[in-house]
Each structure stands twice: as structure tokens, then as C-alpha cells.
Write a protein that holds these residues in place. Structure first.
Motif, mmCIF file in Angstrom:
data_model
loop_
_atom_site.group_PDB
_atom_site.id
_atom_site.type_symbol
_atom_site.label_atom_id
_atom_site.label_comp_id
_atom_site.label_asym_id
_atom_site.label_seq_id
_atom_site.Cartn_x
_atom_site.Cartn_y
_atom_site.Cartn_z
ATOM 1 N N UNK A 183 0.844 -1.181 0.000
ATOM 2 C CA UNK A 183 0.000 0.000 0.000
ATOM 3 C C UNK A 183 0.883 1.237 0.000
ATOM 4 N N UNK A 184 0.593 2.140 -0.926
ATOM 5 C CA UNK A 184 1.323 3.397 -1.058
ATOM 6 C C UNK A 184 0.303 4.516 -1.099
ATOM 7 N N UNK A 185 0.416 5.460 -0.178
ATOM 8 C CA UNK A 185 -0.568 6.535 -0.080
ATOM 9 C C UNK A 185 0.147 7.877 -0.164
ATOM 10 N N UNK A 235 4.219 4.200 3.104
ATOM 11 C CA UNK A 235 4.291 2.846 2.555
ATOM 12 C C UNK A 235 3.998 1.803 3.621
ATOM 13 N N UNK A 236 3.342 0.742 3.224
ATOM 14 C CA UNK A 236 3.085 -0.370 4.120
ATOM 15 C C UNK A 236 2.921 -1.646 3.309
ATOM 16 N N UNK A 241 0.933 13.057 -9.197
ATOM 17 C CA UNK A 241 2.228 12.486 -8.822
ATOM 18 C C UNK A 241 2.013 11.166 -8.086
ATOM 19 N N UNK A 242 2.793 10.173 -8.491
ATOM 20 C CA UNK A 242 2.657 8.826 -7.950
ATOM 21 C C UNK A 242 3.943 8.359 -7.289
ATOM 22 N N UNK A 243 3.770 7.692 -6.185
ATOM 23 C CA UNK A 243 4.851 7.017 -5.472
ATOM 24 C C UNK A 243 4.889 5.580 -5.988
ATOM 25 N N UNK A 244 6.064 5.093 -6.343
ATOM 26 C CA UNK A 244 6.173 3.777 -6.970
ATOM 27 C C UNK A 244 7.232 2.924 -6.274
ATOM 28 N N UNK A 245 6.875 1.731 -5.911
ATOM 29 C CA UNK A 245 7.830 0.747 -5.374
ATOM 30 C C UNK A 245 8.543 0.087 -6.555
ATOM 31 N N UNK A 246 9.848 0.097 -6.506
ATOM 32 C CA UNK A 246 10.641 -0.427 -7.636
ATOM 33 C C UNK A 246 11.369 -1.711 -7.268
ATOM 34 N N UNK A 247 11.863 -2.341 -8.307
ATOM 35 C CA UNK A 247 12.715 -3.522 -8.157
ATOM 36 C C UNK A 247 14.127 -3.127 -8.574
ATOM 37 N N UNK A 248 15.086 -3.415 -7.718
ATOM 38 C CA UNK A 248 16.465 -3.024 -8.006
ATOM 39 C C UNK A 248 16.958 -3.690 -9.285
ATOM 40 N N UNK A 249 17.500 -2.894 -10.185
ATOM 41 C CA UNK A 249 18.101 -3.422 -11.397
ATOM 42 C C UNK A 249 17.137 -3.654 -12.537
ATOM 43 N N UNK A 250 15.888 -3.276 -12.378
ATOM 44 C CA UNK A 250 14.895 -3.502 -13.416
ATOM 45 C C UNK A 250 14.308 -2.186 -13.893
ATOM 46 N N UNK A 259 5.608 -3.081 -10.696
ATOM 47 C CA UNK A 259 6.002 -2.003 -9.793
ATOM 48 C C UNK A 259 4.764 -1.242 -9.346
ATOM 49 N N UNK A 260 4.239 -1.566 -8.178
ATOM 50 C CA UNK A 260 2.988 -0.952 -7.733
ATOM 51 C C UNK A 260 3.136 0.536 -7.417
ATOM 52 N N UNK A 261 2.045 1.240 -7.579
ATOM 53 C CA UNK A 261 2.037 2.656 -7.266
ATOM 54 C C UNK A 261 0.776 2.994 -6.484
ATOM 55 N N UNK A 262 0.780 4.158 -5.866
ATOM 56 C CA UNK A 262 -0.385 4.628 -5.146
ATOM 57 C C UNK A 262 -1.420 5.239 -6.078
ATOM 58 N N UNK A 263 -2.411 5.868 -5.487
ATOM 59 C CA UNK A 263 -3.481 6.495 -6.269
ATOM 60 C C UNK A 263 -3.100 7.889 -6.738
ATOM 61 N N UNK A 264 -2.049 8.424 -6.181
ATOM 62 C CA UNK A 264 -1.555 9.705 -6.647
ATOM 63 C C UNK A 264 -2.067 10.896 -5.856
ATOM 64 N N UNK A 265 -1.382 12.013 -6.027
ATOM 65 C CA UNK A 265 -1.792 13.274 -5.434
ATOM 66 C C UNK A 265 -1.659 14.354 -6.492
#
Length: 122
Positions: free
Chosen positions: A3-5, A24-25, A94-103, A110-116
Motif C-alpha cells: 500500500x502506497x498513499x 508505505x506499508x 504524482x505517484x509514489x512507486x515501489x521499484x525492483x532493483x536493477x529492473x 512495480x505498484x504505485x499509489x493512487x496519486x496526489x
């Protein structure tokens, strides 16, 4: 479950500043690099900035370099984006995105939040 808010978006005048945050959670935040992306109406999703898992390495799109600063607090599981010298072309969600190292970015992996929403007015 990841979850990304995002929060902090607002309507500001040209030249103004904003600080976006992402809570993040659902995963071990400190194990993953993170990014900010943005999308303006009618345009494609655009990468803005990256930060590595420890917060020691950052990178920026040329259009925001010197104006935006990405940071993270792994103890608090938060990601931030300090934006200064805002321009009309910075208007976007604007979106917060969880990434994978090296990809490379992958919308499915790569999940993202709903944005602001950030809107720059003259």
C-alpha cells in the motif's frame, strides 16, 4: 499487500513550493528503491526521480533537476519529494512507486499509489 498513499498535492502559484509525501506499508520499505512518477492529463506517465534503498543515491529527470529533491525515511517508511520553483509544466498527478532493483519500470510489477494532484497556476 503493498500500500502506497501519497499526500501533499495542492494548487500553488508559479515559483511556489510543495512537499509531497508517500506512506508505505505491506512490505519491507527499506529493502526497495523507490520512485516518483507523474502524469499530466492527456500525456503518458513520466518518470521524475529515483532513490535507492538506503537513500544514498538519487537521480532526477532533467526537467526537475535542481528544483526537486527526493528523500526517504526508512524508519518511518515514508518517501518524500520536495518541489521548488514550480512551473506550469509540473502540473500533474504524482505517484509514489515501489521499484525492483536493477529492473526497468513495469506497470504490472512495480505498484504505485493512487496519486496526489499538483496544479500550478499563474
Amino acid at each position: 499487500q503493498v500500500q502506497l498513499v501519497e499526500s501533499g498535492g495542492d494548487l500553488v502559484q508559479i515559483g511556489g513550493s510543495l512537499r509531497l509525501s508517500c506512506a508505505a506499508s505491506g512490505f519491507v520499505f527499506g529493502d526497495y528503491p523507490m520512485s516518483w512518477f507523474r502524469q499530466a492529463p492527456g500525456k503518458e506517465l513520466e518518470w521524475v526521480s529515483n532513490i535507492n534503498d538506503r537513500g544514498t543515491i538519487t537521480s532526477y529527470h532533467d526537467s526537475v533537476k535542481g528544483r526537486f529533491t527526493i528523500a526517504r525515511d526508512n524508519a518511518k517508511r515514508t518517501l518524500s519529494l520536495q518541489m521548488t520553483g514550480l512551473k506550469p509544466e509540473d502540473s500533474a498527478t504524482y505517484y509514489c512507486v515501489k521499484r525492483r532493483a536493477g529492473f526497468s519500470y513495469d506497470a504490472l510489477a512495480d505498484p504505485r499509489g493512487r496519486g496526489t494532484q499538483v496544479t500550478i497556476s499563474s
